[in-house]
Design an enzyme around this catalytic site. Structure first.
Site, mmCIF file in Angstrom:
data_model
loop_
_atom_site.group_PDB
_atom_site.id
_atom_site.type_symbol
_atom_site.label_atom_id
_atom_site.label_comp_id
_atom_site.label_asym_id
_atom_site.label_seq_id
_atom_site.Cartn_x
_atom_site.Cartn_y
_atom_site.Cartn_z
ATOM 1 N N ARG A 17 0.838 -1.204 0.000
ATOM 2 C CA ARG A 17 0.000 0.000 0.000
ATOM 3 C C ARG A 17 0.872 1.254 0.000
ATOM 4 O O ARG A 17 1.073 1.889 -1.026
ATOM 5 C CB ARG A 17 -0.953 -0.020 1.207
ATOM 6 N N ASP A 18 1.424 1.592 1.121
ATOM 7 C CA ASP A 18 2.233 2.809 1.210
ATOM 8 C C ASP A 18 3.458 2.712 0.314
ATOM 9 O O ASP A 18 3.898 3.702 -0.266
ATOM 10 C CB ASP A 18 2.651 3.037 2.669
ATOM 11 N N HIS A 208 4.716 4.460 12.582
ATOM 12 C CA HIS A 208 4.869 4.401 11.124
ATOM 13 C C HIS A 208 5.952 5.422 10.780
ATOM 14 O O HIS A 208 5.699 6.628 10.762
ATOM 15 C CB HIS A 208 3.538 4.748 10.460
ATOM 16 N N HIS A 210 9.160 6.969 8.456
ATOM 17 C CA HIS A 210 9.804 7.088 7.153
ATOM 18 C C HIS A 210 11.279 7.424 7.348
ATOM 19 O O HIS A 210 11.691 7.893 8.407
ATOM 20 C CB HIS A 210 9.111 8.156 6.315
ATOM 21 N N CYS A 241 4.137 9.508 0.234
ATOM 22 C CA CYS A 241 2.782 9.955 -0.073
ATOM 23 C C CYS A 241 2.774 10.769 -1.362
ATOM 24 O O CYS A 241 3.601 11.682 -1.527
ATOM 25 C CB CYS A 241 2.235 10.790 1.092
ATOM 26 N N ASN A 250 9.497 4.374 3.439
ATOM 27 C CA ASN A 250 9.390 3.843 4.790
ATOM 28 C C ASN A 250 10.718 3.210 5.203
ATOM 29 O O ASN A 250 11.606 2.983 4.376
ATOM 30 C CB ASN A 250 8.314 2.740 4.821
#
Length: 297
Positions: A17-18, A208, A210, A241, A250
């Site tokens: 996803r990310d 979460h 990065h 994003c 990430n």
């Protein structure tokens, strides 16, 4: 000095996803499914597979429903998806997922760019999102995006993050996540955030993180000393994003697992098998990824 470290850490894989959402090259659904099989074989037990957002804005996620229809049913594996509004929650529920991750940005500017809503408008719809999730039998993780800073607004006041945290917890969510969406966090800031937030949190907390400025694993190490045992990671260090200028990847799953192993923390994940996934995606995207260990054959 003796480090206070947990014996075990849970890794939530967000590469599908990310990791992929910012990529211009569309990865076929079949390739994503093959990667999920590989991740499960590597020992990964929680995979964020898609976001249920407007496919015109995030084309990589246009196959969210078809991907979910093909997910392998493996005992003990949790699949989750991201939603930014009630419609997204309903789509996640209809797709048969087990958990929905609700994202609320602590930055008004980022919220407008990412979700098309002001911070106030986004908060106003959270209760309805939680209700929709419950109606579909979904567990709910509330994530506070840009909690450690915003590329557009700079520093985010800690009291604003606390107000958002208190509000979403009052709705009875099952988990909380704090996201360094722009990779601006540093270990001292992580310590200050956890000093403030942890006493208020009565549900599992995930970070979460990065690695935009190379601080990702240093921030993990600081969080571990506060007893945090849940981290989002992405194979190969993919991520970023589409609506944050300059946002990079990430923390890499294989790099994180390797570091944890080196300090005696178990994850039940084989980082070498995760690295195979990173090499596959590197070939698909025809470029090197930010991660390090996947390059070791």
């Amino acid at each position: 000095m003796t480090l206070r470290l947990p014996a075990q850490v849970d890794i939530i894989e967000v590469g599908l996803r990310d990791g992929l959402q910012n990529e211009a090259i569309i990865i076929p659904t079949a390739t994503k499914i093959a990667l999920i099989h590989r991740l499960i074989a590597a020992g990964v037990r929680h995979i964020q597979v898609a976001s249920f957002v407007n496919p015109r804005r995030v084309p990589q996620m246009a196959d969210a429903e078809s991907l979910c229809a093909e997910l392998p049913r493996s005992p003990g594996v949790i699949y989750s998806g991201l939603a930014l509004n009630v419609r997204g929650v309903e789509r996640a529920g209809a797709a048969g997922l087990m958990q929905v991750d609700i994202g609320i940005s602590a930055s008004d500017t980022h919220s407008r760019k990412n979700a098309g809503l002001s911070l106030t408008e986004a908060l106003d719809q959270v209760a309805a999102m939680v209700s929709a999730a419950r109606a579909h039998g979904l567990a709910v993780r509330a994530g506070v995006q840009c909690a450690f800073g915003c590329a557009y607004e700079g520093n985010i006041p800690l009291d604003r993050v606390v107000r958002i945290v208190d509000y979403v917890l009052s709705l009875g969510v099952d988990e909380l996540a704090l996201a360094d969406s722009t990779g601006m966090a540093n270990p001292r800031q992580v310590a200050h955030m956890l000093d403030t937030v942890l006493p208020r949190v009565h549900v599992p907390l995930t970070l979460h993180l990065h690695d935009t400025r190379g601080m990702g694993l240093a921030n993990v190490l600081m969080a571990l000393q506060y007893g945090v045992t849940r981290f989002d990671t992405a194979f190969g260090g993919l991520g970023g994003c589409p609506f944050i200028a300059g946002a990079a990847g990430n923390i890499a799953t294989e790099d994180t697992v390797y570091m944890l192993e080196q300090v005696g923390i178990a994850t039940a994940i084989d980082w070498r098998k995760v690295a195979e996934c990173s090499r596959i995606i590197s070939a698909c995207l025809a470029r090197d990824l930010p991660g390090k260990l996947y390059r070791l054959q």
